[in-house]
Enzyme design. Structure first.
Site, mmCIF file in Angstrom:
data_model
loop_
_atom_site.group_PDB
_atom_site.id
_atom_site.type_symbol
_atom_site.label_atom_id
_atom_site.label_comp_id
_atom_site.label_asym_id
_atom_site.label_seq_id
_atom_site.Cartn_x
_atom_site.Cartn_y
_atom_site.Cartn_z
ATOM 1 N N ALA A 68 0.789 -1.287 0.135
ATOM 2 C CA ALA A 68 -0.051 -0.241 0.052
ATOM 3 C C ALA A 68 0.787 1.219 0.165
ATOM 4 O O ALA A 68 2.059 1.133 0.238
ATOM 5 C CB ALA A 68 -0.851 0.170 1.155
ATOM 6 N N CYS A 69 0.254 2.214 -0.526
ATOM 7 C CA CYS A 69 0.790 3.776 -0.158
ATOM 8 C C CYS A 69 -0.024 4.599 0.405
ATOM 9 O O CYS A 69 -1.353 4.251 0.538
ATOM 10 C CB CYS A 69 1.245 4.368 -1.547
ATOM 11 N N VAL A 70 0.535 5.440 1.407
ATOM 12 C CA VAL A 70 -0.518 6.069 2.454
ATOM 13 C C VAL A 70 -0.292 7.610 1.936
ATOM 14 O O VAL A 70 0.973 8.026 1.786
ATOM 15 C CB VAL A 70 -0.180 5.937 3.774
ATOM 16 N N LYS A 94 -5.131 5.458 2.892
ATOM 17 C CA LYS A 94 -4.166 4.194 2.462
ATOM 18 C C LYS A 94 -4.778 3.584 1.301
ATOM 19 O O LYS A 94 -5.966 3.151 1.312
ATOM 20 C CB LYS A 94 -4.160 3.287 3.806
ATOM 21 N N ASP A 133 -0.470 -8.928 15.511
ATOM 22 C CA ASP A 133 0.872 -8.399 14.856
ATOM 23 C C ASP A 133 1.460 -7.356 15.559
ATOM 24 O O ASP A 133 1.702 -6.438 14.840
ATOM 25 C CB ASP A 133 0.406 -8.289 13.494
#
Ligand code: ATP
Length: 526
Positions: free
Chosen positions: A27-29, A45, A142
């Site tokens: 992903a890019c944000v 996102k 996580d």
């Protein structure tokens, strides 16, 4: 993620996109604001679905993350989801903007964070996980520094629910987990050893490993397996270790850690009991009774105090005598390894459209009006801009109690960067040598490649230029990232060395080594 993918980012009604603030594996944000009211800012996102599919994730896996995180969005220490949707190639998620950036960026390898800072983040994390477990029936699964962001007051925001699961049903009965997902250093032993386990207990173990990392700046083991000598030693001594990184931990903290890091989940301390432990209940000087930070400047000072990049002669000599390493204090030096046939080359970065400002400067300018004038082309102004950049503090010998400390605050500035007044030939050839010295494969004559790029694109449009780098860290795991060289003004360049994947502590070790090897380039204002 490359430009062709980015160029097709879906349009979101009523929303204007701004700068890219982060790139992950999937992903890019970007920062964004409401067209009708630009003071309303948030993060978006864009999860690239084909990349997820290639990695074996189904659409259900991808959306599950948002569904669970949305469900858990009513706690000050959990990153809020505001909206989301799916288009052809992307799922976009509008979420609260964590203006203070990543926590991992602020943990000094081999040192850790100040004890009161560790206590503060530990308390906030425990509060967040108590909320997830008791009110939402969700376990995160996580928990690690990469999944913890900070707001503009330095408060913790637990993020990235990609592996989260609903472990408690509506009737209160518990679901059993069977899969083996997670990040090995933070995974509980039962995830690797048992075919069935309770996911809430594994969160408690991960919180313990995270506490260890905060207090020491090192992971205790690469994985909780007996083949791992550090874990084996831990088991053989029933957790009674006072050697190596464990020696940095005081008795009170150690007492709590041992109760958390119980290999048998039935013997592991509960969250309720953690909250009663004397180390947990000790008052943090910059936290209010609600557990939130009431003195961000003091918190920032304590956090940034530990971050140091040495450019000293001694360290330079030591590092140049030890090719291929970027150093660990306890395990001796191990060489990084070149990865596959990926040779680092110089490229133009089409993602950054504003050629005069770094992402961070633009972000600061847009959001906070801290810098009121549009970027001005004179030395006085950029000196002022630099004095706002917290990344510069780590090169300074000055005490943070001095004049530098007055305006400390949290912003999204990435810390793995330095400024330079050197010319491009010097910058690129020094970087090339430093990379090769660190055992990272680089194409020959990067500067010639830059000149070619510059003549084809035009000297004004070629910036920012990037060099994608890949290496194996000392544990053999992939470490990848990008060096980006951007022009702030004619003579002043910013060299950012940002992680894409891999262990953030290892990345900062690599950054420190590269900065040291390039120390002739590093500009430190008076
Ligand atoms: N809400 C937010 N506010 C500020 N920065 C954010 C936010 N969400 C993500 N980021 C930034 O973007 C980076 C990448 O985001 P994220 O880790 O969610 O992507 P990803 O592809 O899911 O990552 P991964 O590679 O861990 O799977 C983060 O490290 C962080 O720097």
């Amino acid at each position: 993620m490359n430009f062709s993918q980015i160029s097709t980012l879906p349009k979101i009604k009523d929303v204007e996109l701004n700068e890219t603030i982060g790139n992950g594996a999937f992903a890019c944000v970007k920062t964004a604001y409401l067209k009708a009211d630009p003071s309303v800012i948030f993060a978006v996102k864009f999860v690239h679905i084909p990349t997820c599919t290639q990695q074996g994730l189904t659409e259900k896996d991808i959306t599950k993350e948002v569904v669970l995180q949305s469900k858990c969005s009513d706690h000050p220490n959990v990153l809020k989801i505001i909206d989301c949707n799916i288009s052809t190639d992307f799922m976009w998620i509008i979420m609260e903007l964590a203006e203070g950036g990543d926590l991992f960026d602020k943990i000094e390898p081999d040192v850790g964070v100040d004890s009161s800072v560790a206590q503060f983040y530990f308390q906030q994390l425990v509060n967040a996980v108590v909320y997830l477990h008791t009110e939402c029936g969700v376990s995160h699964r996580d928990i690690k520094p990469e999944n913890i962001l900070l707001d503009n007051n330095g408060n913790l925001k637990l993020a990235d629910f990609g592996l989260a699961s609903q472990f408690k049903r509506k009737d209160g009965s518990l679901r059993i987990s069977t899969d083996q997902k997670g990040s090995p250093p933070y995974m509980a032993p039962e995830v690797l050893h048992s075919s069935q386990y309770f996911a809430d207990k594994t969160d408690i173990w991960s919180i313990g490993v995270l506490l260890f990392v905060l207090l020491t700046g090192e992971i205790p083991w690469e994985a909780p397996l007996l083949e791992d000598s550090n874990f084996q030693y831990f088991i053989e001594h029933n957790g009674n270790i006072t050697l190596g990184p464990w020696s940095k931990i005081d008795l009170n903290q150690l007492n709590l850690l041992r109760k958390i890091l119980q290999p048998n989940p039935d013997n592991r301390i509960s969250l309720e009991m953690i909250k009663k432990h004397p180390w947990f209940t000790t008052k943090v000087p910059f936290a209010g009774s609600d557990g939130l930070c009431n003195d961000p400047s003091q918190l920032a000072k304590r956090l940034y105090l530990n971050l140091k990049v040495s450019l000293s002669d001694d360290d330079y000599l030591r590092s140049t005598q030890d090719p291929g390493s970027y150093g660990r204090s306890n395990a001796g030096f191990r060489a990084t390894q070149p990865v596959g046939d990926d040779y680092a080359d110089i490229e133009h970065d089409p993602l950054a459209t504003d050629h005069n400002m770094s992402t961070q400067l633009a972000f600061t300018q847009y959001n906070h009006n801290r810098i009121t004038d549009k970027y001005a082309h004179n030395e006085q102004n950029w000196t002022q801009l630099l004095s706002n950049d917290l990344a510069l503090l780590q090169f300074s010998d000055k005490s943070l109690d001095g004049s530098l400390s007055t305006n400390l605050r949290f912003d999204h500035t990435k810390l793995t960067k330095f400024y330079s007044l050197a010319n491009m030939e010097e910058i690129i050839s020094t970087l090339e040598e430093a990379l090769r010295f660190s055992n990272i494969k680089v194409k020959p004559n990067l500067y010639d490649n830059f000149l070619k790029l510059s003549s084809s694109m035009g000297a004004a449009s070629v910036f920012p230029v990037t060099i994608n780098i890949k290496t194996d860290d000392f544990t053999g795991l992939l470490l990848s990232g990008v060096i980006s060289i951007n022009k702030v003004q004619e003579d002043l360049k910013i060299i950012s060395i940002n992680r894409k994947s891999g262990d953030p502590l290892e990345w900062r070790r690599l950054f420190k080594k590269l900065a040291l090897l390039c120390r002739n380039l590093v500009f430190i204002p008076n």
